[in-house]
Design a protein around this motif. Structure first.
Motif, PDB file in Angstrom:
ATOM      1  N   ARG A  66      23.636  13.246  23.552  1.00 17.09           N
ATOM      2  CA  ARG A  66      23.237  13.535  22.192  1.00 17.09           C
ATOM      3  C   ARG A  66      22.915  12.215  21.487  1.00 17.09           C
ATOM      4  N   ARG A  67      21.775  12.190  20.844  1.00 13.72           N
ATOM      5  CA  ARG A  67      21.420  10.996  20.097  1.00 13.72           C
ATOM      6  C   ARG A  67      22.188  10.998  18.790  1.00 13.72           C
ATOM      7  N   HIS A  68      22.844   9.889  18.545  1.00 14.39           N
ATOM      8  CA  HIS A  68      23.601   9.756  17.309  1.00 14.39           C
ATOM      9  C   HIS A  68      22.727   9.140  16.243  1.00 14.39           C
ATOM     10  N   THR A  69      22.685   9.767  15.107  1.00 14.11           N
ATOM     11  CA  THR A  69      21.891   9.213  14.001  1.00 14.11           C
ATOM     12  C   THR A  69      22.813   8.582  12.980  1.00 14.11           C
ATOM     13  N   LYS A  70      22.299   7.592  12.332  1.00  8.59           N
ATOM     14  CA  LYS A  70      23.102   6.902  11.317  1.00  8.59           C
ATOM     15  C   LYS A  70      22.873   7.512   9.965  1.00  8.59           C
TER      16      LYS A  70
END
Length: 74
Positions: free
Chosen positions: A70-74
């Motif tokens: 899963r791509r973690h977004t800031k």
């Protein structure tokens, strides 16, 4: 609680139904009963190599689902 089967599961089940209906219409197995991995591959409409890989993982108790990232977004 029943598990939900995704579209891939539906396709595999459909392949199994088709294979066993062919065997029924043939009056017996399409491949020798001793050729387990070949029959599994034919019934599921997948390659024997894939069946061998899964059998190897089962034997070594390393069968698990692929890790999803899963791509973690800031």
């Amino acid at each position: 609680m029943p598990r939900i089967i995704d579209i891939q599961g539906h396709k595999l089940i459909a392949a199994l139904i088709g294979y066993f209906e062919k065997e029924r219409d043939n009056g017996g197995s399409l491949l020798p009963v001793n050729s387990v991995r070949e029959r599994v591959a034919a019934a599921l409409n997948i390659r024997v190599h894939t069946v061998n890989n899964i059998a190897y993982k089962m034997k070594n108790n390393t069968l698990d689902s692929p890790k999803k990232t899963r791509r973690h977004t800031k």
